[in-house]
Structures are given as C-alpha cells and as structure tokens.
Design a protein around this motif. Structure first.
Motif, PDB file in Angstrom:
ATOM      1  N   ARG A  13      42.359  40.310  36.195  1.00 60.26           N
ATOM      2  CA  ARG A  13      42.978  40.839  34.971  1.00 60.26           C
ATOM      3  C   ARG A  13      44.338  41.358  34.910  1.00 60.26           C
ATOM      4  N   LEU A  14      44.515  42.184  35.943  1.00 58.81           N
ATOM      5  CA  LEU A  14      45.778  42.884  36.382  1.00 58.81           C
ATOM      6  C   LEU A  14      46.957  41.500  36.453  1.00 58.81           C
ATOM      7  N   ARG A  15      46.770  40.631  37.360  1.00 54.87           N
ATOM      8  CA  ARG A  15      47.477  39.763  37.333  1.00 54.87           C
ATOM      9  C   ARG A  15      48.239  38.775  36.457  1.00 54.87           C
ATOM     10  N   LEU A  26      53.986  37.093  44.377  1.00 55.84           N
ATOM     11  CA  LEU A  26      52.662  36.816  43.522  1.00 55.84           C
ATOM     12  C   LEU A  26      51.921  35.735  44.593  1.00 55.84           C
ATOM     13  N   GLN A  27      52.552  34.836  45.146  1.00 55.31           N
ATOM     14  CA  GLN A  27      52.019  33.801  45.953  1.00 55.31           C
ATOM     15  C   GLN A  27      51.369  34.593  47.127  1.00 55.31           C
ATOM     16  N   SER A  28      51.935  35.382  47.708  1.00 52.51           N
ATOM     17  CA  SER A  28      51.334  36.213  48.994  1.00 52.51           C
ATOM     18  C   SER A  28      50.015  36.863  48.338  1.00 52.51           C
ATOM     19  N   LEU A  29      50.278  37.562  47.319  1.00 52.97           N
ATOM     20  CA  LEU A  29      49.130  38.150  46.912  1.00 52.97           C
ATOM     21  C   LEU A  29      47.835  37.318  46.485  1.00 52.97           C
ATOM     22  N   ASP A  30      48.301  36.332  45.936  1.00 56.84           N
ATOM     23  CA  ASP A  30      47.180  35.263  45.374  1.00 56.84           C
ATOM     24  C   ASP A  30      46.441  34.488  46.829  1.00 56.84           C
ATOM     25  N   GLU A  37      39.995  38.120  50.656  1.00 60.24           N
ATOM     26  CA  GLU A  37      40.618  39.601  50.681  1.00 60.24           C
ATOM     27  C   GLU A  37      40.776  40.098  49.304  1.00 60.24           C
ATOM     28  N   PRO A  38      39.674  40.194  48.384  1.00 59.09           N
ATOM     29  CA  PRO A  38      40.093  40.728  47.019  1.00 59.09           C
ATOM     30  C   PRO A  38      40.542  42.137  47.191  1.00 59.09           C
ATOM     31  N   TYR A  39      39.892  42.893  48.028  1.00 60.54           N
ATOM     32  CA  TYR A  39      39.978  44.165  47.644  1.00 60.54           C
ATOM     33  C   TYR A  39      41.614  44.530  48.204  1.00 60.54           C
ATOM     34  N   LEU A  40      41.961  43.930  49.026  1.00 66.77           N
ATOM     35  CA  LEU A  40      43.347  44.154  49.758  1.00 66.77           C
ATOM     36  C   LEU A  40      44.434  43.602  48.669  1.00 66.77           C
ATOM     37  N   ALA A  41      43.967  42.318  48.026  1.00 63.49           N
ATOM     38  CA  ALA A  41      44.894  41.918  47.161  1.00 63.49           C
ATOM     39  C   ALA A  41      45.127  42.690  46.072  1.00 63.49           C
TER      40      ALA A  41
END
Length: 81
Positions: A13-15, A26-30, A37-41
């Motif tokens: 939702r935030l992305r 963004l690619q690193s986060l994705d 690792e959804p919490y860290l992302a």
C-alpha cells in the motif's frame, strides 16, 4: 510486532506512492520483500518516505507506522512530526 502478511500488505500500500524514490532504492526494497523480509522492507520504506519527504496519504503512512515495533517507532517518531 506485525505479522509477515500485515507487513507485506502495508508495504504494498505504501509502495504505490513511492514512484519518486530512485529506482535502485525501490528495487532493493522490493528485493527485501521478495526475499521474505517484509518487516524490514516496510521499515526501510517508511524511513525512505520520511527522509525524502515523499507525499503519501497520512492514513497510509500511519497505518504502516503502527505495525512497527517500539524501537523502530522511536527511531522514526521525530521524522513523523
């Protein structure tokens, strides 16, 4: 702390509102999300949103922020303003 599913949903939702962040960020986060690792992302995405003053709906940001553990909330509290 949030479940992986809650963190992943909040991340997505935030992305949606973060197209102005650099593509490599963004690619690193994705990649973090895709690596399980959804919490860290989510935490890192919130940090990027706050540090870069990305315009996102306040409710979307606060809903994601509410999923953070207390230590992360403390770290980002001053940036929330």
């Amino acid at each position: 702390m949030a479940t992986d599913q809650q963190a992943a949903e909040a991340y997505r939702r935030l992305r949606e509102h973060c197209a102005s962040l650099p593509a490599d960020s963004l690619q690193s986060l994705d990649d973090g999300l895709d690596a399980g690792e959804p919490y860290l992302a989510l935490s890192w995405l919130i940090a990027d949103v706050l540090e870069n003053h990305i315009d996102v709906p306040r409710e979307t940001l606060l809903s994601a922020y509410a999923l953070l553990d207390d230590a992360d909330k403390e770290e980002y509290a001053d940036m929330l303003g």
